[in-house]
Design a protein around this motif. Structure first.
Motif, PDB file in Angstrom:
ATOM      1  N   ALA A 196       0.803  -1.065  -0.018  1.00  0.00           N
ATOM      2  CA  ALA A 196       0.011   0.134  -0.110  1.00  0.00           C
ATOM      3  C   ALA A 196       0.704   1.157  -0.052  1.00  0.00           C
ATOM      4  N   ILE A 197       0.297   2.319  -0.415  1.00  0.00           N
ATOM      5  CA  ILE A 197       0.899   3.584  -0.502  1.00  0.00           C
ATOM      6  C   ILE A 197       0.475   4.675   0.505  1.00  0.00           C
ATOM      7  N   VAL A 198       1.148   5.107   1.286  1.00  0.00           N
ATOM      8  CA  VAL A 198       0.995   6.219   2.258  1.00  0.00           C
ATOM      9  C   VAL A 198       1.142   7.470   1.678  1.00  0.00           C
ATOM     10  N   SER A 199       0.058   8.211   1.668  1.00  0.00           N
ATOM     11  CA  SER A 199       0.071   9.573   0.989  1.00  0.00           C
ATOM     12  C   SER A 199      -0.143  10.691   2.151  1.00  0.00           C
ATOM     13  N   VAL A 200       0.675  11.734   2.322  1.00  0.00           N
ATOM     14  CA  VAL A 200       0.443  12.725   3.240  1.00  0.00           C
ATOM     15  C   VAL A 200      -0.554  13.634   2.569  1.00  0.00           C
ATOM     16  N   PRO A 201      -1.562  14.317   3.242  1.00  0.00           N
ATOM     17  CA  PRO A 201      -2.469  15.517   2.514  1.00  0.00           C
ATOM     18  C   PRO A 201      -1.659  16.659   2.791  1.00  0.00           C
ATOM     19  N   VAL A 202      -0.794  16.875   1.736  1.00  0.00           N
ATOM     20  CA  VAL A 202      -0.116  18.299   1.718  1.00  0.00           C
ATOM     21  C   VAL A 202      -0.684  19.293   0.533  1.00  0.00           C
ATOM     22  N   ASN A 203      -0.184  20.101   0.643  1.00  0.00           N
ATOM     23  CA  ASN A 203      -0.085  21.252  -0.339  1.00  0.00           C
ATOM     24  C   ASN A 203       0.200  20.616  -1.848  1.00  0.00           C
ATOM     25  N   PRO A 204      -0.700  20.512  -2.812  1.00  0.00           N
ATOM     26  CA  PRO A 204      -0.513  19.969  -3.979  1.00  0.00           C
ATOM     27  C   PRO A 204       0.545  20.734  -4.891  1.00  0.00           C
ATOM     28  N   ALA A 205       0.796  22.020  -4.342  1.00  0.00           N
ATOM     29  CA  ALA A 205       1.622  22.702  -5.385  1.00  0.00           C
ATOM     30  C   ALA A 205       3.036  22.511  -4.852  1.00  0.00           C
ATOM     31  N   PHE A 206       3.222  22.030  -3.635  1.00  0.00           N
ATOM     32  CA  PHE A 206       4.701  21.832  -2.969  1.00  0.00           C
ATOM     33  C   PHE A 206       4.328  20.599  -2.097  1.00  0.00           C
ATOM     34  N   PRO A 207       4.345  19.508  -2.712  1.00  0.00           N
ATOM     35  CA  PRO A 207       4.146  18.347  -1.951  1.00  0.00           C
ATOM     36  C   PRO A 207       5.426  17.531  -1.146  1.00  0.00           C
ATOM     37  N   SER A 208       6.486  18.119  -1.586  1.00  0.00           N
ATOM     38  CA  SER A 208       7.659  17.619  -0.920  1.00  0.00           C
ATOM     39  C   SER A 208       8.068  17.638   0.322  1.00  0.00           C
ATOM     40  N   LEU A 209       8.275  16.615   1.253  1.00  0.00           N
ATOM     41  CA  LEU A 209       8.690  16.633   2.350  1.00  0.00           C
ATOM     42  C   LEU A 209      10.001  16.243   2.885  1.00  0.00           C
ATOM     43  N   ASN A 210      10.496  16.791   3.855  1.00  0.00           N
ATOM     44  CA  ASN A 210      11.966  16.378   4.235  1.00  0.00           C
ATOM     45  C   ASN A 210      11.628  15.003   4.637  1.00  0.00           C
ATOM     46  N   LEU A 211      12.621  14.097   4.629  1.00  0.00           N
ATOM     47  CA  LEU A 211      12.728  12.675   4.879  1.00  0.00           C
ATOM     48  C   LEU A 211      12.262  12.629   6.407  1.00  0.00           C
ATOM     49  N   ALA A 212      12.975  13.470   7.275  1.00  0.00           N
ATOM     50  CA  ALA A 212      12.505  13.188   8.750  1.00  0.00           C
ATOM     51  C   ALA A 212      11.541  13.734   9.055  1.00  0.00           C
ATOM     52  N   GLN A 213      10.707  14.913   8.320  1.00  0.00           N
ATOM     53  CA  GLN A 213       9.389  15.334   8.472  1.00  0.00           C
ATOM     54  C   GLN A 213       8.447  14.117   8.392  1.00  0.00           C
ATOM     55  N   CYS A 214       8.642  13.452   7.019  1.00  0.00           N
ATOM     56  CA  CYS A 214       7.967  12.381   6.876  1.00  0.00           C
ATOM     57  C   CYS A 214       7.882  11.287   7.772  1.00  0.00           C
ATOM     58  N   VAL A 215       9.245  10.966   8.219  1.00  0.00           N
ATOM     59  CA  VAL A 215       9.241  10.002   9.395  1.00  0.00           C
ATOM     60  C   VAL A 215       8.556  10.166  10.721  1.00  0.00           C
ATOM     61  N   LEU A 216       8.696  11.638  11.083  1.00  0.00           N
ATOM     62  CA  LEU A 216       7.827  12.187  12.245  1.00  0.00           C
ATOM     63  C   LEU A 216       6.750  12.204  12.046  1.00  0.00           C
ATOM     64  N   LEU A 217       5.955  12.444  11.091  1.00  0.00           N
ATOM     65  CA  LEU A 217       4.369  12.610  10.708  1.00  0.00           C
ATOM     66  C   LEU A 217       3.951  10.840  11.069  1.00  0.00           C
ATOM     67  N   THR A 218       4.619   9.940  10.407  1.00  0.00           N
ATOM     68  CA  THR A 218       4.175   8.379  10.327  1.00  0.00           C
ATOM     69  C   THR A 218       4.450   8.150  12.057  1.00  0.00           C
ATOM     70  N   ALA A 219       5.512   8.315  12.633  1.00  0.00           N
ATOM     71  CA  ALA A 219       5.779   8.050  13.775  1.00  0.00           C
ATOM     72  C   ALA A 219       4.773   8.391  14.910  1.00  0.00           C
ATOM     73  N   TYR A 220       4.484   9.876  14.612  1.00  0.00           N
ATOM     74  CA  TYR A 220       3.528  10.405  15.451  1.00  0.00           C
ATOM     75  C   TYR A 220       2.058   9.619  15.316  1.00  0.00           C
ATOM     76  N   GLU A 221       1.697   9.549  14.121  1.00  0.00           N
ATOM     77  CA  GLU A 221       0.390   8.745  14.045  1.00  0.00           C
ATOM     78  C   GLU A 221       0.344   7.296  14.458  1.00  0.00           C
ATOM     79  N   TRP A 222       1.746   6.562  14.415  1.00  0.00           N
ATOM     80  CA  TRP A 222       1.663   5.041  15.216  1.00  0.00           C
ATOM     81  C   TRP A 222       1.584   5.318  16.750  1.00  0.00           C
TER      82      TRP A 222
END
Length: 251
Positions: A135-161
């Motif tokens: 499955a693909i995990v997609s963060v609902p971000v600004n479609p005009a600027f969807p790029s997340l820093n690696l650590a930021q993406c890890v943080l978001l996912t770890a927070y949800e866990w």
């Protein structure tokens, strides 16, 4: 037979900067996750920059698995999530981080091994990587600027866990050496207000006085008054009375 892990493995695929690996380790440890796997880091391994950025989470780097390929890193995994912000030419379910981590907990509880893949900073995961995911995990971000820093993406996912099991109330009132006033304390404050307002001729005309007093009591009961609030109001009313006596009642 080894015991199945109680948390997902976070797999960093071809990370380009040691600082981001360290930041990801720190983000993971913020939320109690410590199973890191690193696939073909661009600047080699171990990384002094990663250790410096990880701060107190350096243990995750010491214990991280190092792999030459994504397939090797996922060899013992039963279910894989791939994080990406871009649409791909692959048919897979796309879920939010919240749903992904809810699903991950259910899978792990059933004895399965789960991993979450995070792509390199410049372009993210490639199709060959995503093809290995369920499955693909997609963060609902600004479609005009969807790029997340690696650590930021890890943080978001770890927070949800962690949020799945941490019962944190959405709002907590911090009392600075006080408590909520009880009913008797609020009632006496109402008496004090009535006394001073009677002296000032506030309850006028007389036939409306009862309703005005009822409104006053109702207003006080709606306020989340602390004991300090009540004491402050009493002090204010006493000071106004002293000022009135000193001034002879003139305004």
């Amino acid at each position: 037979m080894s015991t199945a892990p109680t948390q997902p493995a976070f797999v960093l695929v071809r990370p380009q900067m040691g600082e981001n690996i360290g930041g990801a380790a720190r983000a993971m440890w913020n939320f109690g996750l410590d199973r890191m796997r690193v696939v073909a880091p661009r600047d080699g391994w171990p990384s002094e920059k990663a250790v410096a950025m990880a701060s107190g989470a350096g243990r995750l780097l010491d214990e991280a698995g190092l792999y030459d390929s994504t397939a090797e890193a996922l060899r013992d995994v039963d279910y894989v999530f791939a994080t990406t912000a871009r649409s791909r030419d692959l048919t897979k379910p796309v879920v939010t981080p919240e749903h992904a981590m809810t699903q991950a907990r259910a899978l792990i509880a059933s004895g399965q091994r789960v991993a979450v893949m995070f792509g390199p900073e410049r372009a993210g995961l490639e199709n060959d990587d995503i093809a290995l995911a369920n499955a693909i995990v997609s963060v609902p971000v600004n479609p005009a600027f969807p790029s997340l820093n690696l650590a930021q993406c890890v943080l978001l996912t770890a927070y949800e866990w962690e949020r799945q099991v941490t019962e944190t109330p959405p709002e907590v009132l911090e009392f600075a050496g006080t408590r909520f006033a009880n009913g008797q304390e609020v009632e006496k404050l109402g008496d004090h207000f009535e006394e001073r307002l009677e002296e000032a001729g506030f309850f006028f005309p007389p036939h409306k006085a009862a309703h005005m007093k009822l409104n006053l009591r109702n207003m006080l009961s709606r306020l989340p008054l602390t004991l300090v609030d009540v004491q402050t109001f009493h002090g204010m009313l006493r000071q106004l009375a002293r000022w009135k006596d000193k001034s002879g009642g003139s305004s």
